[in-house]
Design a protein around this motif. Structure first.
Motif, PDB file in Angstrom:
ATOM      1  N   LEU A  79       9.690  25.665   6.577  1.00  0.00           N
ATOM      2  CA  LEU A  79       9.175  26.111   7.864  1.00  0.00           C
ATOM      3  C   LEU A  79       7.686  26.403   7.748  1.00  0.00           C
ATOM      4  O   LEU A  79       7.179  27.385   8.270  1.00  0.00           O
ATOM      5  CB  LEU A  79       9.952  27.330   8.367  1.00  0.00           C
ATOM      6  CG  LEU A  79      11.384  27.023   8.814  1.00  0.00           C
ATOM      7  CD1 LEU A  79      12.111  28.273   9.247  1.00  0.00           C
ATOM      8  CD2 LEU A  79      11.398  26.014   9.954  1.00  0.00           C
ATOM      9  N   GLY A  80       7.003  25.539   7.007  1.00  0.00           N
ATOM     10  CA  GLY A  80       5.539  25.605   6.988  1.00  0.00           C
ATOM     11  C   GLY A  80       5.031  25.157   8.347  1.00  0.00           C
ATOM     12  O   GLY A  80       5.801  24.732   9.205  1.00  0.00           O
ATOM     13  N   THR A  81       3.718  25.214   8.527  1.00  0.00           N
ATOM     14  CA  THR A  81       3.170  24.939   9.851  1.00  0.00           C
ATOM     15  C   THR A  81       3.502  23.524  10.335  1.00  0.00           C
ATOM     16  O   THR A  81       3.948  23.338  11.461  1.00  0.00           O
ATOM     17  CB  THR A  81       1.652  25.128   9.833  1.00  0.00           C
ATOM     18  OG1 THR A  81       1.374  26.318   9.117  1.00  0.00           O
ATOM     19  CG2 THR A  81       1.114  25.240  11.226  1.00  0.00           C
ATOM     20  N   ALA A  82       3.293  22.548   9.474  1.00  0.00           N
ATOM     21  CA  ALA A  82       3.520  21.163   9.900  1.00  0.00           C
ATOM     22  C   ALA A  82       4.991  20.954  10.251  1.00  0.00           C
ATOM     23  O   ALA A  82       5.319  20.310  11.244  1.00  0.00           O
ATOM     24  CB  ALA A  82       3.093  20.197   8.806  1.00  0.00           C
ATOM     25  N   HIS A  84       7.102  23.270  11.206  1.00  0.00           N
ATOM     26  CA  HIS A  84       7.408  24.021  12.424  1.00  0.00           C
ATOM     27  C   HIS A  84       7.037  23.199  13.660  1.00  0.00           C
ATOM     28  O   HIS A  84       7.821  23.078  14.596  1.00  0.00           O
ATOM     29  CB  HIS A  84       6.651  25.348  12.431  1.00  0.00           C
ATOM     30  CG  HIS A  84       6.794  26.108  13.719  1.00  0.00           C
ATOM     31  ND1 HIS A  84       7.915  26.842  13.999  1.00  0.00           N
ATOM     32  CD2 HIS A  84       5.993  26.206  14.798  1.00  0.00           C
ATOM     33  CE1 HIS A  84       7.787  27.377  15.209  1.00  0.00           C
ATOM     34  NE2 HIS A  84       6.633  27.008  15.714  1.00  0.00           N
ATOM     35  N   LEU A  85       5.836  22.605  13.613  1.00  0.00           N
ATOM     36  CA  LEU A  85       5.378  21.836  14.775  1.00  0.00           C
ATOM     37  C   LEU A  85       6.218  20.582  14.982  1.00  0.00           C
ATOM     38  O   LEU A  85       6.310  20.055  16.071  1.00  0.00           O
ATOM     39  CB  LEU A  85       3.905  21.444  14.614  1.00  0.00           C
ATOM     40  CG  LEU A  85       2.911  22.602  14.683  1.00  0.00           C
ATOM     41  CD1 LEU A  85       1.502  22.088  14.483  1.00  0.00           C
ATOM     42  CD2 LEU A  85       3.010  23.339  16.016  1.00  0.00           C
ATOM     43  N   CYS A 119       6.418  26.076   3.283  1.00  0.00           N
ATOM     44  CA  CYS A 119       5.635  24.929   2.832  1.00  0.00           C
ATOM     45  C   CYS A 119       5.906  24.516   1.400  1.00  0.00           C
ATOM     46  O   CYS A 119       5.626  25.232   0.457  1.00  0.00           O
ATOM     47  CB  CYS A 119       4.130  25.144   2.980  1.00  0.00           C
ATOM     48  SG  CYS A 119       3.266  23.572   3.004  1.00  0.00           S
TER      49      CYS A 119
ATOM     50  N   PRO B 218       0.955  28.303   4.635  1.00  0.00           N
ATOM     51  CA  PRO B 218       1.957  27.256   4.852  1.00  0.00           C
ATOM     52  C   PRO B 218       1.302  26.070   5.543  1.00  0.00           C
ATOM     53  O   PRO B 218       1.081  26.094   6.731  1.00  0.00           O
ATOM     54  CB  PRO B 218       2.970  27.927   5.784  1.00  0.00           C
ATOM     55  CG  PRO B 218       2.194  28.987   6.495  1.00  0.00           C
ATOM     56  CD  PRO B 218       1.092  29.423   5.580  1.00  0.00           C
ATOM     57  N   GLY B 219       0.969  25.050   4.830  1.00  0.00           N
ATOM     58  CA  GLY B 219       0.304  23.913   5.460  1.00  0.00           C
ATOM     59  C   GLY B 219      -0.960  23.558   4.713  1.00  0.00           C
ATOM     60  O   GLY B 219      -1.745  22.729   5.164  1.00  0.00           O
ATOM     61  N   ALA B 375      -2.659  17.871   8.423  1.00  0.00           N
ATOM     62  CA  ALA B 375      -1.241  17.732   8.747  1.00  0.00           C
ATOM     63  C   ALA B 375      -1.066  17.869  10.247  1.00  0.00           C
ATOM     64  O   ALA B 375      -2.015  18.137  10.971  1.00  0.00           O
ATOM     65  CB  ALA B 375      -0.428  18.769   7.993  1.00  0.00           C
ATOM     66  N   GLY B 376       0.158  17.706  10.692  1.00  0.00           N
ATOM     67  CA  GLY B 376       0.433  17.792  12.125  1.00  0.00           C
ATOM     68  C   GLY B 376       0.452  16.414  12.750  1.00  0.00           C
ATOM     69  O   GLY B 376       0.776  15.422  12.100  1.00  0.00           O
ATOM     70  N   LYS B 377       0.070  16.339  14.026  1.00  0.00           N
ATOM     71  CA  LYS B 377       0.256  15.108  14.797  1.00  0.00           C
ATOM     72  C   LYS B 377      -0.882  14.114  14.597  1.00  0.00           C
ATOM     73  O   LYS B 377      -1.570  13.735  15.532  1.00  0.00           O
ATOM     74  CB  LYS B 377       0.390  15.475  16.276  1.00  0.00           C
ATOM     75  CG  LYS B 377       1.525  16.442  16.585  1.00  0.00           C
ATOM     76  CD  LYS B 377       2.883  15.760  16.477  1.00  0.00           C
ATOM     77  CE  LYS B 377       4.047  16.699  16.709  1.00  0.00           C
ATOM     78  NZ  LYS B 377       4.165  17.222  18.055  1.00  0.00           N
ATOM     79  N   ILE B 449      -4.255  21.812  10.888  1.00  0.00           N
ATOM     80  CA  ILE B 449      -3.059  21.337  11.560  1.00  0.00           C
ATOM     81  C   ILE B 449      -3.453  20.919  12.967  1.00  0.00           C
ATOM     82  O   ILE B 449      -4.029  21.700  13.717  1.00  0.00           O
ATOM     83  CB  ILE B 449      -1.994  22.452  11.653  1.00  0.00           C
ATOM     84  CG1 ILE B 449      -1.777  23.117  10.304  1.00  0.00           C
ATOM     85  CG2 ILE B 449      -0.721  21.928  12.265  1.00  0.00           C
ATOM     86  CD1 ILE B 449      -0.791  22.472   9.401  1.00  0.00           C
ATOM     87  N   ASN B 455       2.988  20.272  21.624  1.00  0.00           N
ATOM     88  CA  ASN B 455       3.056  21.534  20.892  1.00  0.00           C
ATOM     89  C   ASN B 455       2.566  22.653  21.786  1.00  0.00           C
ATOM     90  O   ASN B 455       1.606  22.503  22.526  1.00  0.00           O
ATOM     91  CB  ASN B 455       2.199  21.478  19.626  1.00  0.00           C
ATOM     92  CG  ASN B 455       2.731  20.496  18.606  1.00  0.00           C
ATOM     93  OD1 ASN B 455       2.020  19.609  18.151  1.00  0.00           O
ATOM     94  ND2 ASN B 455       3.993  20.625  18.270  1.00  0.00           N
ATOM     95  N   PHE B 463       4.428  31.751  15.751  1.00  0.00           N
ATOM     96  CA  PHE B 463       4.821  31.303  14.404  1.00  0.00           C
ATOM     97  C   PHE B 463       3.932  31.944  13.334  1.00  0.00           C
ATOM     98  O   PHE B 463       4.422  32.463  12.329  1.00  0.00           O
ATOM     99  CB  PHE B 463       4.722  29.777  14.336  1.00  0.00           C
ATOM    100  CG  PHE B 463       4.758  29.221  12.936  1.00  0.00           C
ATOM    101  CD1 PHE B 463       5.960  29.115  12.259  1.00  0.00           C
ATOM    102  CD2 PHE B 463       3.584  28.831  12.303  1.00  0.00           C
ATOM    103  CE1 PHE B 463       5.994  28.612  10.964  1.00  0.00           C
ATOM    104  CE2 PHE B 463       3.616  28.336  11.002  1.00  0.00           C
ATOM    105  CZ  PHE B 463       4.819  28.219  10.337  1.00  0.00           C
ATOM    106  N   PHE B 464       2.609  31.929  13.560  1.00  0.00           N
ATOM    107  CA  PHE B 464       1.709  32.483  12.548  1.00  0.00           C
ATOM    108  C   PHE B 464       1.854  33.995  12.428  1.00  0.00           C
ATOM    109  O   PHE B 464       1.812  34.551  11.333  1.00  0.00           O
ATOM    110  CB  PHE B 464       0.259  32.109  12.854  1.00  0.00           C
ATOM    111  CG  PHE B 464      -0.079  30.702  12.445  1.00  0.00           C
ATOM    112  CD1 PHE B 464       0.056  30.305  11.121  1.00  0.00           C
ATOM    113  CD2 PHE B 464      -0.517  29.772  13.365  1.00  0.00           C
ATOM    114  CE1 PHE B 464      -0.247  29.010  10.716  1.00  0.00           C
ATOM    115  CE2 PHE B 464      -0.824  28.474  12.979  1.00  0.00           C
ATOM    116  CZ  PHE B 464      -0.687  28.093  11.661  1.00  0.00           C
TER     117      PHE B 464
END
Lengths: 159, 639
Positions: A79-82, A84-85, A119, B218-219, B375-377, B449, B455, B463-464
């Motif tokens: 459940l790291g940020t990436a 989670h998204l 993560c 995290p990330g 990371a991310g989209k 991210i 989102n 979340f954070f």
């Protein structure tokens, strides 16, 4: 109990009889036993001449330590940020539903235990689940169902 | 042995690899490569080239930073192109070996491009947009050199910085760092020379240096990649730090969650000792230095230097008041220097290439490069190293390749749980310590991210804060209880229970937490909430005023709905996939989601075949037509 005590005596080594080795000692016990039992922590407290409350206080402070026996196959939902998204929370709920346990719990047959991790560093594969040492990339709730059914066929349960 | 001799031996070993007839196959086996299946690829290659001894050789290398293309394999062929293949599976390995190892077909259809040679026939990887904008200083060896062999590092200029250091006076080294303008890469950007000078000048026989590799965001995974791909760079930096401040003992504090990094560090330490680059009387000179690895047991707060010191001492990782700074009284009360992995990895290069070289990269106030985990989209996720001063837009669009599947950019969260969420209007902000701070974000750990229209920024802030509240060590009331309340307010907003008053409370509370917390964790924990509120207020308002989540993410405000005109009655995918048995058929056989039973897991949307695409999300939930919300009660028939 006897075997357990002799086990610990090999970890509680006299070169490291100093409070600074508390965390390292707990890590070693957990990596062998899978968790920290109250007995083990009491023994460490006695060995390092610390109060058991201090040992408990340190052990519960850190995320790494667990206090109940683990399942044979640890399931970790990232459940790291990436993750989670990318829908990691839905994946977590799906795993919990399929295994019929809550986060932090162990299945009745002690086959699986479930936890979240913050993560594991492969964000390109989000959302990620690890079961034992296997990595399952790009998970979705339907995929979770498939994987769990495959690993834990309902026929294996004696009802 | 003198350094010249060590250097000579390493160079000979290195050249024997790349000169001559042997084809060299490199497989990226850092954590991300392994997650994508590179160990199976490595096995397959070993199997395929068995019997080709003297002709082909395979090596494990670290990570090139192209996470979304893993597993990656590079075939270096003497006198021909060096080709990089992406998304390699054990199934295509025989084809590659048959084609380019045994034969002369470079299989360019399976390649990402070439890393050497190629001309007009193939894409030259360093010229891809993805690479063109980067300045690979820390990543120079990652993915090319084997982290398992010290000779590779030495042959490419490694440990030369250490060798020169041992001929210099500590004051000279500090002057060199000062001239280079190096700022700490742990997040805050404190001038490294000032920190080193303070520790060096404190009197004391026993001193310590610590490498902070507790990458808890995290990330973010830059430190992990460096440790896994080029561990000697960090070790060399730490030895130089020890020599400069007068410490005989160094510690590397690594997260327990990075087993591969720990394994490779241990191996690297062993090799450095064998070469006489670490241990008693380094290179036969007067300086002795030991390094011990400490495995962190998992606490985000341990990344704060005083908290890390407490953890090494075997205590709960609680931050302490500063002053006294660790440079005066740190580990066991002795003068201690704590530096981040990346900061230490720059040091040998600055010694070797000079202060002017370093100061010439990046901007005046923030020289050097910045290492980011994207990371991310994004189309291209992975690691990128850019000169400071590069704009966020370049990072997102040129290097990151823009938004995945043609989506629309919404926000970029930079700096992890302590960082901020910036909107499109700020994409031209240059990346450096001061500009990012001005925008409300921080350089922080370097996690980037990217979010698209799917989102929800409120959900992301929630979340954070959830992360920070769980990781709050509990020492300061403002952080311990404040973060908890902040979370409840955000949680209410995502459930549509808030009001405009909640937004005011959110702002006020966030500011109080910032004032009242001792360490960076508490002070910065409110950044995600404050920046989203500042730049995306409208999105908060639609949650509280209209019970609407524009991204249709917040569960309580979103409903799954099956479009009757798109649904095909012969298809049962959604019915079978629904774990809550919430999907039923109406009189015409078209599917309907029972809003009472639905747990909003999203399975129906995922399994609905692309040719129908009948499942959509609606927000607010009142958009679902009244006659398609629940299963009509069928009257119970009399038996």
């Amino acid at each position: 109990m006897n075997t357990k005590e002799s086990d610990l005596s090999s970890i509680l080594n006299h070169n490291r009889r100093h409070p600074r080795y508390l965390i390292a000692t707990l890590q070693e016990i957990q990596s062998r036993e899978g968790y920290l039992s109250s007995e083990a922590m009491l023994e460490v407290a006695g060995f390092l001449d610390m109060s058991s409350a201090t040992v408990w206080g340190v052990a519960t402070f850190y995320n790494q330590f667990r206090f109940t026996p683990p399942g044979k196959r640890p399931v970790r939902v990232c459940l790291g940020t990436a993750c989670h998204l990318a829908g990691g929370q839905l994946v977590m709920e799906a795993v919990a539903r399929e295994l019929k346990i809550e986060v932090g719990g162990t299945t009745e047959d002690r086959e699986f235990d479930l936890d979240r991790v913050a993560c594991i560093g492969c964000c390109a594969l989000a959302p990620v689940v690890t079961i034992g040492t296997d990595v399952y990339p790009k998970m979705t709730p339907p995929k979770v169902e498939e994987v769990i059914v495959e690993l834990n066929p309902p026929s294996a349960h004696k009802d | 042995m003198t350094f010249r001799k060590i250097d000579l031996v390493s160079r000979q070993n290195w050249q024997s690899l790349y000169n001559g007839e042997i084809i060299h196959i490199l497989v990226g086996t850092a954590t991300c490569g392994r997650a994508a299946g590179s160990m199976a690829v490595l096995e397959a290659i070993r199997r395929e080239i068995a019997g080709l001894e003297g002709k082909a050789r395979v090596s494990e290398v670290g990570c090139m930073g192209l996470c979304s293309y893993e597993p990656l394999v590079v075939i270096v062929k003497p006198g021909d192109f060096s080709v990089c293949y992406h998304h390699v599976t054990p199934l295509i390995v025989p084809q590659l070996v048959e084609g380019y190892v045994k034969g002369d077909d470079p299989c360019l259809d399976l390649a990402l491009g070439t890393v050497a040679g190629g001309g007009d026939e193939a894409v030259y990887i360093p010229e891809l947009d993805l690479f063109k904008h980067q300045a690979r200083v820390l990543l120079r060896n990652c993915g090319y050199n084997s982290p398992l062999e010290i000779d590779h590092y030495i042959a490419c200029g490694g440990y030369r910085g250490l060798s020169s250091t041992l001929e210099m006076k500590p004051a000279q080294i500090i002057r060199k760092l000062e001239k280079s303008g190096l700022r700490g890469r742990g997040g805050a950007g404190f001038p490294t020379a000032t920190k080193w000078a303070a520790c060096s000048q404190t009197k004391g026989k026993t001193k310590y240096v610590i490498c902070n590799a507790d990458e808890g965001d995290p990330g973010a995974f830059m430190d992990r990649v460096l440790l896994e791909s080029d561990p000697h760079a960090v070790i060399e930096g730490l030895i130089i730090a020890g020599y400069t401040v007068g410490a005989g003992q160094g510690y590397i504090y690594v997260r327990e969650e990075y087993p591969l990094a720990i394994e490779r560090l241990e191996m690297a330490l062993k090799q450095a000792k064998e070469k006489g680059l670490l241990g008693r009387k380094i290179l036969g000179l007067g300086f002795s230095f030991k390094i011990e690895i400490i495995k962190g047991a998992g606490a985000f707060v341990s990344g704060e230097e005083t908290a890390m010191i407490a953890a090494i001492e075997g205590r709960r990782s609680w931050p302490e008041h500063r002053p006294p700074y660790p440079a005066e009284a740190g580990l066991w009360g002795k003068p201690t220097l704590v530096n981040n992995v990346k900061t230490l990895a720059y040091v040998p290069l600055i010694i070797q290439n000079g202060s002017d070289w370093f100061a010439g990269i990046g901007t005046g106030n923030s020289p050097g490069t910045a290492l980011f985990a994207l990371a991310g989209k994004l189309e291209n996720t992975g690691l990128a190293e850019v000169p400071m001063g590069t704009s966020l837009r370049t990072l997102v669009y040129d290097i990151g390749g823009g938004i995945k599947k043609g989506g629309r950019f919404k926000a970029v969260q930079i700096g992890g749980p302590s960082g901020g969420c910036l909107p499109e209007g700020l994409l031209d902000t240059p990346i450096d310590f001061d500009s990012l701070k001005g925008a409300g974000a921080i350089m922080g750990s370097g996690g980037v991210i990217v979010m698209d229209e799917d989102n929800c920024v409120v959900d992301t802030a929630r979340f954070f804060i959830d992360f920070s509240r769980q990781e709050s060590c509990g020492k300061c009331t403002h952080c311990r209880i404040g973060a908890h309340h902040l979370f409840s307010i955000l949680d209410d907003v995502t459930k549509g229970k808030g009001s405009l008053k909640s937004l005011e409370a959110l702002q006020a509370l966030a500011e109080d937490i910032r004032e009242g917390s001792l360490c960076g964790l508490g002070k910065m924990a409110t950044n995600p909430a404050l920046t989203t509120l500042r730049y995306f207020r409208a999105e908060y308002e639609s949650h509280v005023l209209e019970q609407r989540c524009p991204a249709r993410v917040c569960k309580e405000l979103t409903a799954y709905y099956i479009l009757p005109d798109k649904c095909y009655k012969g298809c049962d995918h959604c019915v079978l996939a629904c774990p809550a048995e919430a999907v039923f058929s109406d009189e015409q056989g078209l599917k309907v989601v029972d809003q009472v039973k639905c747990t909003k897991c999203g399975s129906c949307e995922l399994v609905c075949p692309a040719e129908y695409n009948a499942v959509i999300r609606l927000s607010p939930v009142s958009l679902v037509p009244e006659n398609r919300r629940t299963k009509p009660q069928t009257p119970v028939k009399e038996p």
